[in-house]
Design a protein around this motif. Structure first.
Motif, short mmCIF file in Angstrom:
data_model
loop_
_atom_site.label_atom_id
_atom_site.label_comp_id
_atom_site.label_asym_id
_atom_site.label_seq_id
_atom_site.Cartn_x
_atom_site.Cartn_y
_atom_site.Cartn_z
N ARG A 76 0.82 -1.19 0.00
CA ARG A 76 0.00 0.00 0.00
C ARG A 76 0.86 1.25 0.00
N ALA A 77 0.35 2.27 -0.65
CA ALA A 77 1.08 3.53 -0.72
C ALA A 77 1.18 4.15 0.67
N ILE A 78 2.30 4.75 0.97
CA ILE A 78 2.47 5.49 2.22
C ILE A 78 2.95 6.90 1.89
N THR A 79 2.63 7.83 2.76
CA THR A 79 2.93 9.22 2.48
C THR A 79 3.08 9.99 3.79
N LEU A 80 3.91 11.02 3.76
CA LEU A 80 4.00 11.91 4.91
C LEU A 80 2.73 12.74 5.06
N CYS A 81 2.01 12.94 3.97
CA CYS A 81 0.81 13.78 4.00
C CYS A 81 -0.33 13.03 4.66
N GLN A 82 -0.77 13.50 5.83
CA GLN A 82 -1.87 12.87 6.56
C GLN A 82 -2.90 13.95 6.89
N PRO A 83 -3.79 14.27 5.93
CA PRO A 83 -4.82 15.28 6.21
C PRO A 83 -5.68 14.85 7.40
N LYS A 84 -6.06 15.82 8.21
CA LYS A 84 -6.85 15.50 9.40
C LYS A 84 -8.23 15.02 9.02
N ALA A 85 -8.56 13.82 9.44
CA ALA A 85 -9.86 13.24 9.15
C ALA A 85 -10.95 13.91 9.98
N PRO A 86 -12.20 13.77 9.56
CA PRO A 86 -13.29 14.34 10.37
C PRO A 86 -13.22 13.87 11.81
N GLY A 87 -13.34 14.82 12.72
CA GLY A 87 -13.30 14.49 14.14
C GLY A 87 -11.90 14.39 14.71
N LEU A 131 10.66 14.01 -0.11
CA LEU A 131 9.43 13.86 0.67
C LEU A 131 8.80 12.50 0.44
N ALA A 132 8.83 12.03 -0.80
CA ALA A 132 8.25 10.72 -1.11
C ALA A 132 9.04 9.59 -0.47
N ALA A 133 10.35 9.76 -0.37
CA ALA A 133 11.22 8.71 0.19
C ALA A 133 11.23 8.71 1.71
N LYS A 134 10.91 9.83 2.33
CA LYS A 134 11.05 9.96 3.79
C LYS A 134 10.26 8.90 4.57
N PRO A 135 9.03 8.54 4.19
CA PRO A 135 8.30 7.53 4.98
C PRO A 135 8.98 6.17 4.98
N PHE A 136 9.89 5.94 4.06
CA PHE A 136 10.61 4.67 4.00
C PHE A 136 11.86 4.69 4.88
N GLY A 137 12.02 5.78 5.63
CA GLY A 137 13.11 5.85 6.60
C GLY A 137 14.36 6.54 6.12
#
Length: 362
Positions: free
Chosen positions: A32-43, A258-264
């Protein structure tokens, strides 16, 4: 942002967070794709101004439909030449798809997910990569749209996009490897190569393909050595005599980082044996961005087309460089290193909405 594995409800896209070991990620079927971008979900807390503007804009464009083309071409063209105008019109789909994906993550409104799906189906089934990185660099918007929604897309869409991404990533790798090892300066080392590296990295990260990402890292390292001098100056500056092209050269490398950062990996501060690094290149540009230095653009450019664009009335191809044109670059860099936030805010008090709507964490 949590650095552990994050499982979001089916109402929003489910993504894996940055700390999952490479060995585990490599065994996922499909990864699955992973990303640093985590928009705040409702609530999940108060949404910021950028998120609210993304939602407002997405609502207005909810009825827009894809304009997918088999090919686009803008590189090296002046207004109204060839398919430039229709390509520009079609390419508006790419950031719009990202906007819809962000709106989906921010609101859980299924209408946005359906819109993203429509754009991804249209482009993955129609577009045939030409492997011109200048024409294709803005595909990052479409790739981001996939990454933000991938876990909740129909399997048929996910499979089609993954096949298309693999074709894109592997095609660029093949073309880069075709360059001779003793390649001379030119598109094998200047901003063109930075955009190739970006597209390979984005494809690899979106696929969760650790082997492709390893190749992307090797290409990134090679570009650092070929493109950035030990003092941080990019070779594009000497070739074009323009800070415009320094920004255009560095921004794809920051995007790749930025794309590589989640992979450490920390590509931003990685240095060549000679001491060149992406961070040093940003630091070289920084006094111009802050206004402590100025530069007259394209005075001694070695590329005839730069003068043709000025004569055609295109802005930015003569006169003093406008530091605000580096705002997106420094806002992206600030997501990797908060040291760049001050200069980013000086250039633009708020980030572009597609950056500000994300919650990156540090």
């Amino acid at each position: 942002m949590s650095r552990g594995s994050i499982a979001l409800s089916l109402a929003i896209a489910s993504l894996f967070a940055a700390s999952a070991p490479a060995q585990v990620r490599g065994s996922m079927t499909p990864p699955r794709a992973i990303t640093l971008c985590q928009p705040k979900a409702p609530g999940a807390g108060e949404q910021n101004a950028s998120a609210k503007r993304v939602l407002a804009a997405a609502e207005k464009q909810l009825d827009d439909k894809p304009h997918a083309l088999a090919h686009v071409h803008t590189e090296g063209t002046l207004p109204h030449q060839g398919i430039r105008d229709e390509s520009i019109d079609a390419e508006r789909d790419w950031p719009l798809a990202r906007q819809a994906a962000l709106a989906w993550r921010l609101s859980a409104d299924v209408r946005y997910l359906h819109q993203v799906n429509d754009y991804l189906v249209a482009w993955s089934s129609t577009y045939q990569p030409d492997f011109n990185p200048i024409d294709e660099t803005n595909l990052d918007g479409l790739i981001d749209a996939y990454v933000l929604t991938s876990a909740t897309l129909p399997a048929s869409t996910r499979d089609a996009v993954r096949s298309w991404l693999r074709k894109l990533g592997e095609g660029y790798i093949e073309r880069i490897r075709a360059f001779p090892s003793d390649h001379k300066p030119g598109t094998a080392t200047n901003n063109w190569q930075s955009h190739r590296v970006k597209l390979v990295t984005l494809a690899a990260a979106a696929l969760g393909d650790v082997a492709m990402l390893k190749t992307a890292h090797e290409l990134f390292e090679r570009q650092l050595a070929d493109n950035i001098k030990p003092d941080g100056e990019a070779i594009d500056f000497a070739e074009r005599d323009a800070l415009h092209y320094v920004v255009y050269d560095l921004q794809p490398l920051v995007t790749a980082s930025l794309a590589a950062k989640p992979f450490g990996d920390d590509w931003l501060h990685e240095a060549t044996p000679q001491g060149a690094s992406l961070a040093k290149a940003l630091d070289w540009l920084r006094p111009y961005a802050e206004g402590r230095k100025t530069h007259q653009e394209f005075v001694h450019t070695q590329v005839k087309f730069d003068h043709q664009r000025e004569q055609a009335g295109e802005k930015g191809y003569s006169g003093p460089w406008n530091p605000k044109s580096a705002a997106s670059l420094f806002w992206l860099a600030a997501q990797l290193d908060p040291d760049y936030q001050a200069v980013a805010q000086q250039l633009s008090p708020q980030p572009p909405d597609w950056i500000g709507a994300c919650s990156y964490g540090q």
